[in-house]
Scaffold this active site. Structure first.
Site, mmCIF file in Angstrom:
data_model
loop_
_atom_site.group_PDB
_atom_site.id
_atom_site.type_symbol
_atom_site.label_atom_id
_atom_site.label_comp_id
_atom_site.label_asym_id
_atom_site.label_seq_id
_atom_site.Cartn_x
_atom_site.Cartn_y
_atom_site.Cartn_z
ATOM 1 N N TYR A 143 0.807 -1.215 0.000
ATOM 2 C CA TYR A 143 0.000 0.000 0.000
ATOM 3 C C TYR A 143 0.845 1.273 0.000
ATOM 4 O O TYR A 143 0.356 2.343 -0.336
ATOM 5 C CB TYR A 143 -0.940 0.025 1.214
ATOM 6 C CG TYR A 143 -2.048 -1.006 1.178
ATOM 7 C CD1 TYR A 143 -2.258 -1.815 0.063
ATOM 8 C CD2 TYR A 143 -2.875 -1.188 2.271
ATOM 9 C CE1 TYR A 143 -3.267 -2.760 0.036
ATOM 10 C CE2 TYR A 143 -3.895 -2.134 2.258
ATOM 11 C CZ TYR A 143 -4.081 -2.919 1.138
ATOM 12 O OH TYR A 143 -5.082 -3.856 1.110
ATOM 13 N N ASP A 227 -2.617 -17.889 1.625
ATOM 14 C CA ASP A 227 -3.774 -18.562 1.054
ATOM 15 C C ASP A 227 -4.227 -19.725 1.943
ATOM 16 O O ASP A 227 -5.432 -19.944 2.142
ATOM 17 C CB ASP A 227 -3.495 -19.028 -0.376
ATOM 18 C CG ASP A 227 -2.168 -19.759 -0.529
ATOM 19 O OD1 ASP A 227 -1.361 -19.773 0.427
ATOM 20 O OD2 ASP A 227 -1.921 -20.319 -1.613
ATOM 21 N N ASP A 255 -10.675 -9.153 7.548
ATOM 22 C CA ASP A 255 -12.079 -9.071 7.148
ATOM 23 C C ASP A 255 -12.711 -10.457 7.112
ATOM 24 O O ASP A 255 -13.874 -10.631 7.484
ATOM 25 C CB ASP A 255 -12.200 -8.404 5.778
ATOM 26 C CG ASP A 255 -12.169 -6.879 5.866
ATOM 27 O OD1 ASP A 255 -11.959 -6.361 6.977
ATOM 28 O OD2 ASP A 255 -12.340 -6.219 4.830
#
Length: 369
Positions: A143, A227, A255
């Site tokens: 980011y 993953d 999330d």
């Protein structure tokens, strides 16, 4: 009464001001009981700041955020600002605040309250008693890495570039936060990356392993690819205690973990900076992990619990007010067990209540406690 504490309140957009109003009621309760005294400052951020000032956060707001003892943040964004320039989008204000304050360790607890076991999308036996802490590095990685941007190639096509980059000091400082938290919990850390395909992940794994061996030999450390971690969160989430990971994976995994609890409207977060070696003070930035929910903004139905629990984390980590933080968390648990529910967590046999009515119920339980 403890010494006066200064707070910057940034409600933001969408449901932010609505849920913030209930958090301020809890702050008032803390003050009225004589437990603490607060000096409150309030300002605009996100879309509201764009409308008023033309930028998602002003230099004056940044300066105030650095001056106060802690920042309580709401949410930003909404379709109204979808067409503004990318560099002044509402979310850019949040990213700038985190970077300017140098709050690098984002703590996202995912705890399933007993009363909400049936709200989870997973089977009750998989989530009953679930209590995970995800520690996300949040001012580095993809980011913030350079180079970044969109460029036009010689053939007229475009290419978007973002760079995943981490240094040893960045990994060490967030790793220490995770290991220190684990020592107060079940003493287990799972470090998550993609060391099989990313050099930054390989460095992350090496640094975490060395940190554990040299400074935290008493804490159990495991490593997991991102993953696989996502799959394990859906398959057997109670295997985890503290998960530590980088910015991108932390964003996604937290999330996912949030939805195990039954609602995004329940989960808080704390983002902490480094301790000042002289004063011991550390920057603290606290926010619910839900978004601005523009589809329900202004309807008085938003769940204020995540915002209020973010305030509880603020009291715990910035002001060492553990008793008050626990009282708020206990009040939330009691309300969920017997009171009405906001629409996001409604169940048959319980009345559906508004944002302010949820605030009423929480204040009543706090006074009873």
């Amino acid at each position: 009464m403890t010494a006066n504490k200064s707070l910057l309140l940034l409600p933001g957009d969408g449901i932010g001001p609505e849920v913030f109003a209930q958090a301020k009621r809890v702050l008032d309760w803390v003050q009225k009981t004589g437990r603490a005294s607060f000096t409150l400052h309030e300002d605009l951020v996100g879309g509201a700041a764009i409308d008023a000032y033309g930028v998602p956060v002003t230099d004056a707001t940044i300066a105030k955020a650095k001056e106060v003892d802690a920042v309580l943040f709401g949410s930003v964004g909404g379709p109204k600002w979808d067409k503004v320039s990318f560099d002044i989008r509402p979310e850019a204000g949040l990213l700038r605040l985190r970077q300017e304050l140098q709050v690098f360790a984002n703590l996202r607890p995912a705890k399933v309250f007993d009363a909400l076991v049936d709200n989870s999308s997973l089977k009750p036996e998989l989530v009953r008693g679930l209590d995970i802490m995800i520690v996300r590095e949040c001012i580095g990685g993809v980011y913030f890495g350079e180079p970044r941007g969109i460029e036009t190639l010689a053939d007229g096509t475009e290419r978007g570039v973002n760079t995943e980059v981490y240094t040893t000091p960045e990994i060490l400082r967030v790793g220490r936060v995770a290991f220190d938290l684990a020592r107060k919990r079940a003493n287990r850390v799972c470090s998550v990356e993609k060391a099989n395909v990313m050099e930054s992940g390989l460095l992350w794994r090496r640094v975490m392993a060395r940190l554990q061996a040299e400074e935290y030999p008493d804490v159990e450390l495991t490593h997991m690819y991102a993953d696989n971690c996502a799959m394990q969160l859906a398959k057997n989430p109670k295997q985890f205690d503290v998960i530590v990971t980088g910015n991108l994976f932390g964003d996604l995994l937290s999330d996912l973990a949030a939805m195990l609890t039954g609602s995004l409207g329940l989960l808080p977060s704390a983002t902490l900076g480094a301790k000042d070696p002289v004063t011991g003070r550390r920057a603290g930035f606290y926010e619910p992990i839900h978004g601005s929910a523009p589809d329900i903004a202004g309807k008085g139905v938003a769940n204020p619990i995540a915002q209020i629990l973010s305030l509880a984390l603020l009291l715990r980590y910035s002001f060492d007010m553990e008793d008050e933080a626990l009282a708020i968390e206990q009040a939330v648990e009691r309300v969920l067990a017997k009171a009405g529910r906001t629409p996001d967590i409604k169940i048959e046999g319980r009345p559906v209540i508004s944002t302010s009515e949820m605030g009423d119920a929480l204040i009543a339980e706090l006074e009873a406690i």
